[in-house]
Design a protein around this motif. Sequence first.
Motif, PDB file in Angstrom:
ATOM      1  N   CYS A 188      41.358  34.024  41.785  1.00  0.00           N
ATOM      2  CA  CYS A 188      42.328  33.407  40.879  1.00  0.00           C
ATOM      3  C   CYS A 188      41.561  32.403  40.028  1.00  0.00           C
ATOM      4  CB  CYS A 188      43.438  32.699  41.653  1.00  0.00           C
ATOM      5  SG  CYS A 188      44.607  33.803  42.427  1.00  0.00           S
ATOM      6  N   LEU A 189      41.464  32.667  38.740  1.00  0.00           N
ATOM      7  CA  LEU A 189      40.610  31.897  37.847  1.00  0.00           C
ATOM      8  C   LEU A 189      41.464  31.045  36.916  1.00  0.00           C
ATOM      9  CD1 LEU A 189      38.337  34.922  36.927  1.00  0.00           C
ATOM     10  CD2 LEU A 189      37.843  33.172  38.651  1.00  0.00           C
ATOM     11  N   PHE A 190      41.023  29.815  36.674  1.00  0.00           N
ATOM     12  CA  PHE A 190      41.759  28.919  35.776  1.00  0.00           C
ATOM     13  C   PHE A 190      40.789  27.968  35.101  1.00  0.00           C
ATOM     14  CE2 PHE A 190      43.657  24.574  35.447  1.00  0.00           C
ATOM     15  CZ  PHE A 190      44.402  24.810  34.298  1.00  0.00           C
ATOM     16  N   ASP A 191      41.017  27.747  33.818  1.00  0.00           N
ATOM     17  CA  ASP A 191      40.281  26.735  33.074  1.00  0.00           C
ATOM     18  C   ASP A 191      41.251  26.099  32.090  1.00  0.00           C
ATOM     19  OD1 ASP A 191      38.631  25.523  30.885  1.00  0.00           O
ATOM     20  OD2 ASP A 191      36.981  26.289  32.116  1.00  0.00           O
ATOM     21  N   PRO A 192      41.347  24.765  32.081  1.00  0.00           N
ATOM     22  CA  PRO A 192      42.319  24.117  31.190  1.00  0.00           C
ATOM     23  C   PRO A 192      42.053  24.336  29.712  1.00  0.00           C
ATOM     24  CG  PRO A 192      40.869  22.502  32.218  1.00  0.00           C
ATOM     25  CD  PRO A 192      40.615  23.796  32.914  1.00  0.00           C
ATOM     26  N   GLU A 193      40.853  24.831  29.355  1.00  0.00           N
ATOM     27  CA  GLU A 193      40.518  25.066  27.953  1.00  0.00           C
ATOM     28  C   GLU A 193      40.726  26.514  27.533  1.00  0.00           C
ATOM     29  OE1 GLU A 193      39.827  22.506  25.986  1.00  0.00           O
ATOM     30  OE2 GLU A 193      40.092  21.253  27.764  1.00  0.00           O
ATOM     31  N   TRP A 194      41.113  27.375  28.451  1.00  0.00           N
ATOM     32  CA  TRP A 194      41.267  28.792  28.106  1.00  0.00           C
ATOM     33  C   TRP A 194      42.504  29.019  27.249  1.00  0.00           C
ATOM     34  CZ3 TRP A 194      39.990  31.690  33.332  1.00  0.00           C
ATOM     35  CH2 TRP A 194      38.595  31.668  33.518  1.00  0.00           C
ATOM     36  N   HIS A 195      42.485  30.142  26.522  1.00  0.00           N
ATOM     37  CA  HIS A 195      43.590  30.526  25.640  1.00  0.00           C
ATOM     38  C   HIS A 195      44.505  31.485  26.393  1.00  0.00           C
ATOM     39  CE1 HIS A 195      45.845  32.122  22.267  1.00  0.00           C
ATOM     40  NE2 HIS A 195      45.268  31.272  21.444  1.00  0.00           N
ATOM     41  N   PRO A 196      45.825  31.228  26.412  1.00  0.00           N
ATOM     42  CA  PRO A 196      46.728  32.090  27.184  1.00  0.00           C
ATOM     43  C   PRO A 196      46.801  33.526  26.658  1.00  0.00           C
ATOM     44  CG  PRO A 196      47.984  30.569  25.802  1.00  0.00           C
ATOM     45  CD  PRO A 196      46.555  30.131  25.739  1.00  0.00           C
ATOM     46  N   VAL A 229      42.428  40.573  40.262  1.00  0.00           N
ATOM     47  CA  VAL A 229      42.073  39.281  39.660  1.00  0.00           C
ATOM     48  C   VAL A 229      43.282  38.728  38.913  1.00  0.00           C
ATOM     49  CG1 VAL A 229      40.590  38.111  37.977  1.00  0.00           C
ATOM     50  CG2 VAL A 229      39.647  39.926  39.413  1.00  0.00           C
ATOM     51  N   VAL A 230      43.486  37.417  39.027  1.00  0.00           N
ATOM     52  CA  VAL A 230      44.482  36.732  38.207  1.00  0.00           C
ATOM     53  C   VAL A 230      43.754  35.646  37.423  1.00  0.00           C
ATOM     54  CG1 VAL A 230      46.696  35.555  38.113  1.00  0.00           C
ATOM     55  CG2 VAL A 230      46.187  37.082  40.023  1.00  0.00           C
ATOM     56  N   ALA A 231      43.979  35.586  36.126  1.00  0.00           N
ATOM     57  CA  ALA A 231      43.391  34.544  35.271  1.00  0.00           C
ATOM     58  C   ALA A 231      44.519  33.732  34.652  1.00  0.00           C
ATOM     59  CB  ALA A 231      42.516  35.162  34.189  1.00  0.00           C
ATOM     60  N   PHE A 232      44.363  32.398  34.676  1.00  0.00           N
ATOM     61  CA  PHE A 232      45.398  31.486  34.191  1.00  0.00           C
ATOM     62  C   PHE A 232      44.866  30.629  33.047  1.00  0.00           C
ATOM     63  CE2 PHE A 232      46.755  32.193  38.585  1.00  0.00           C
ATOM     64  CZ  PHE A 232      48.129  32.351  38.452  1.00  0.00           C
ATOM     65  N   ALA A 233      45.789  30.245  32.169  1.00  0.00           N
ATOM     66  CA  ALA A 233      45.503  29.277  31.105  1.00  0.00           C
ATOM     67  C   ALA A 233      46.760  28.452  30.889  1.00  0.00           C
ATOM     68  CB  ALA A 233      45.112  29.990  29.816  1.00  0.00           C
ATOM     69  N   PRO A 234      46.630  27.243  30.348  1.00  0.00           N
ATOM     70  CA  PRO A 234      47.835  26.475  30.002  1.00  0.00           C
ATOM     71  C   PRO A 234      48.675  27.237  28.982  1.00  0.00           C
ATOM     72  CG  PRO A 234      45.869  25.088  29.926  1.00  0.00           C
ATOM     73  CD  PRO A 234      45.398  26.498  30.063  1.00  0.00           C
ATOM     74  N   ALA A 235      50.000  27.155  29.136  1.00  0.00           N
ATOM     75  CA  ALA A 235      50.889  27.830  28.200  1.00  0.00           C
ATOM     76  C   ALA A 235      50.649  27.345  26.781  1.00  0.00           C
ATOM     77  CB  ALA A 235      52.342  27.610  28.601  1.00  0.00           C
ATOM     78  N   GLU A 236      50.283  26.081  26.636  1.00  0.00           N
ATOM     79  CA  GLU A 236      49.868  25.494  25.370  1.00  0.00           C
ATOM     80  C   GLU A 236      48.929  24.344  25.709  1.00  0.00           C
ATOM     81  OE1 GLU A 236      53.563  22.581  24.368  1.00  0.00           O
ATOM     82  OE2 GLU A 236      53.851  24.722  23.981  1.00  0.00           O
ATOM     83  N   PRO A 237      48.107  23.895  24.768  1.00  0.00           N
ATOM     84  CA  PRO A 237      47.129  22.858  25.096  1.00  0.00           C
ATOM     85  C   PRO A 237      47.761  21.649  25.779  1.00  0.00           C
ATOM     86  CG  PRO A 237      46.709  23.737  22.906  1.00  0.00           C
ATOM     87  CD  PRO A 237      47.995  24.347  23.370  1.00  0.00           C
TER      88      PRO A 237
END
Length: 574
Positions: free
Chosen positions: A357-365, A383-391
Amino acid sequence: MTPAPRIRRRLAEAQGQWPDTVPPLLRRIYEARGALTPEQAQPRLGQLLPPDTLGGMQAATAMLADAIAADRHIVIVGDFDCDGATACALGVRGLRLLGARHVTPAVPNRMVHGYGLSPALVDELAALKPELLVTVDHGIACHAGIGAAKARGWQVLVTDHHLPGDALPPADAIVNPNLRGDPFPSKMLAGVGVMFYVLLALRRVLRERGAFADGGPDLSVLLDLVAVGTVADLVPLDTNNRALVGAGLRRLHAGQGSAGLQALIRVCGREAARLTAADIGFAIAPRLNAAGRLEDMALGIECLLCDDATQAEEMARVLDGINAERRGVQQQMTDEAQAALARVEPGASGLPPLAPCLFDPEWHPGVVGLVASKMKERLHRPVVAFAPAEPGSATLRGSARSIPGFHIRDALAAIDAAQPGLMARFGGHAMAAGLTLDESALPAFRDAFHRQAAALLDDSLLQAELPSDGELLPHELDRAHAEALRIAGPWGQGFPEPLFDGVFDVLDWRVVGERHLKLSLRCAGRREPLSAIHFGGWNQQPPPPAIHVAYQLDTDDYQNRRGIQLLIRHWSAA
């Protein structure tokens, strides 16, 4: 370290009925995929399943026919991927052909409205004063948005193909082959395929009501859109879908596709007359998808609805530029994901994590789905990849991708049943799904997802396989067979493009474009060397003198040479 894939040969005994015009190579390839006759191998439109076998069709077509007769305003609400965009354009074009005068396309903006028909999108659509909303490629999970639309007095027709939850939304009618108990024999239609079937059934209803003196318009003119959306959504190409895609490709080959698709083909550097399903999947679909990932899919839909060649060319070039930006963002995010996994200590077996489960606060949803897909391919793990719904948002949007044997939507449903409220929403298919949760819930979700994977995955499922159609004979490594393979499709999910394997001597090799490996190979029984390329195949190590190769046979027309080349998918020391 991920183990190398195992090559498994899928050879079939000749038992079908084939005319002499079908080469022996194609016969065994078709039969290995369960097709025993030309009609099964390359089905035609006359073999399509009848529309009236789809559940909910009577209510849906009656509602649409009444809306057309009363001159009501119909809004087609698409989705921000290629299937949703083509389905939206198909719905608009098709209803106009069938006599609707007030039809408007609409699509959510990923960053503003979130997925599907949300209450926020309903609020925005109110300015259009719709009387009937038709969702395409979504809606089965949009309870709140449909409720908001109904509260405004609008009718709602849901056309979708995603798996339903325990309860259905409060729509006036639903057409979805994957509803429980739906009698439609094939569950493989893409969203654009479902909408095409609705149009076919609607035309029949309008004929019965006396709307047409001549049988009604020819809806096959829309099949270019059906082909693109079906291939792009990676639904299995069963007999029904192959008939749809094959017919759409024939229109594109003849230069009869919409102005927008013809422009996209040119921007991609492809030839319409030689277009394949693979060209759709790897060239056209990414350019349409890029708009929904980074910008607004409204541009992609506008391109598909455009009938002016000059304007379509301009929009296609803008989409091409957005796609170039998407590739850069995707590569950066994938590199960051790879680096993050490298920092995770492997287990005792030395293998990668079971369910990353991957996450980075700078990634693009809009790009996490592509990252999840890339990492799934590299690791052969769900695999699950996460990003903030908006910055800066504490709400995360995730995209999940899976491997054969691990139904990703069912896994999410099991997590939801065990921990209600952990995910705000989820939905999808066996191999791909989406979800939303709060960032504070991410650790708990990671643990739950890992437990699901540990319970359902065994070593056999974690070993990637490359199904091969066996070894090509020396006389089959020629232009005639490469051409025959190219036009023998459409190939795709569930009816895979032919892949062969064999041992070759390496005569020469070099690195091109920093990441690709170009080789000159020789096989036993053939004097002339063979050109081969492995895209992304340079691993900083020179290949050994002899290699076992899994490859596709392709034409090579660079600088008009009219030769052949092997497209390497995997190699190992022989």
